[in-house]
Design a protein around this motif. Structure first.
Motif, mmCIF file in Angstrom:
data_model
loop_
_atom_site.group_PDB
_atom_site.id
_atom_site.type_symbol
_atom_site.label_atom_id
_atom_site.label_comp_id
_atom_site.label_asym_id
_atom_site.label_seq_id
_atom_site.Cartn_x
_atom_site.Cartn_y
_atom_site.Cartn_z
ATOM 1 N N ILE A 21 -28.364 19.642 -10.202
ATOM 2 C CA ILE A 21 -29.362 19.185 -8.607
ATOM 3 C C ILE A 21 -30.149 18.402 -9.294
ATOM 4 O O ILE A 21 -29.968 17.101 -8.669
ATOM 5 C CB ILE A 21 -29.922 21.121 -8.944
ATOM 6 N N GLY A 22 -30.901 17.855 -10.216
ATOM 7 C CA GLY A 22 -31.360 16.487 -10.505
ATOM 8 C C GLY A 22 -30.815 15.998 -10.302
ATOM 9 O O GLY A 22 -31.159 14.579 -10.321
ATOM 10 N N ILE A 63 -29.252 14.350 -7.532
ATOM 11 C CA ILE A 63 -30.980 13.656 -6.400
ATOM 12 C C ILE A 63 -31.382 12.463 -7.138
ATOM 13 O O ILE A 63 -31.250 11.834 -6.532
ATOM 14 C CB ILE A 63 -31.718 14.994 -6.841
ATOM 15 N N THR A 92 -28.629 10.675 -5.834
ATOM 16 C CA THR A 92 -28.433 9.825 -4.412
ATOM 17 C C THR A 92 -29.208 8.663 -4.199
ATOM 18 O O THR A 92 -29.126 8.104 -3.939
ATOM 19 C CB THR A 92 -28.472 11.268 -3.807
ATOM 20 N N VAL A 93 -31.019 9.224 -4.876
ATOM 21 C CA VAL A 93 -31.831 8.021 -4.410
ATOM 22 C C VAL A 93 -31.329 6.513 -5.691
ATOM 23 O O VAL A 93 -31.422 6.029 -5.143
ATOM 24 C CB VAL A 93 -33.211 9.150 -5.755
#
Length: 108
Positions: A36-37, A40, A43-44
Motif C-alpha cells: 500500500i505504501g 501511495i 501515485t505521488v
C-alpha cells in the motif's frame, strides 16, 4: 518551484523502491501495508512528475527523476538492505549524479 517538485517526485520514487524491498522481506499483513505504501508513493511520484513535465522539458524531467530514483535506491540498498558498496557501484553512481547536475545546468 518545478525543480523542487521534481526532486520531491524523485524522492517518492526512492520511497516506492524502498517499500518494494521491505515488502519482499515481510509476510502477511505487514507485506500488504508495504505494498500500500508502494502504491501511495508511486501515485505521488507520478502525479508530481506529470505536473512538472507541464513546465520543464520531458527528456530532462524524466532523466532527472529516474536519476534521483536510481541513486537514492542504490543508497537505500547499501544503507538499509546491506547491499555491497563496491568501488564500481559508487563510481557509476557518482557519474550519474554528475549527469543529473549537468542536465539541470543546461536546461532552460
Amino acid at each position: 518551484m518545478n525543480w523542487i517538485l521534481l526532486i520531491i517526485a524523485g524522492l517518492f520514487e526512492v520511497a516506492f523502491a524502498f517499500c518494494l524491498g521491505k515488502a519482499k522481506e515481510a509476510n502477511g499483513m505487514e507485506a500488504t501495508y508495504w505494498y500500500i505504501g508502494f502504491l501511495i508513493a508511486l501515485t505521488v511520484s507520478m502525479v508530481l512528475l506529470v505536473r512538472v513535465t507541464q513546465h520543464l522539458p520531458i527528456g530532462t524531467s524524466y532523466a532527472v527523476w529516474t536519476g534521483i530514483g536510481a541513486v537514492g535506491s542504490v543508497i537505500v540498498g547499501i544503507l538499509v538492505f546491506k547491499e555491497p558498496a563496491t568501488f564500481w557501484r559508487l563510481f557509476f553512481m557518482t557519474t550519474l549524479i554528475a549527469s543529473i547536475v549537468g542536465l539541470k545546468v543546461v536546461s532552460h
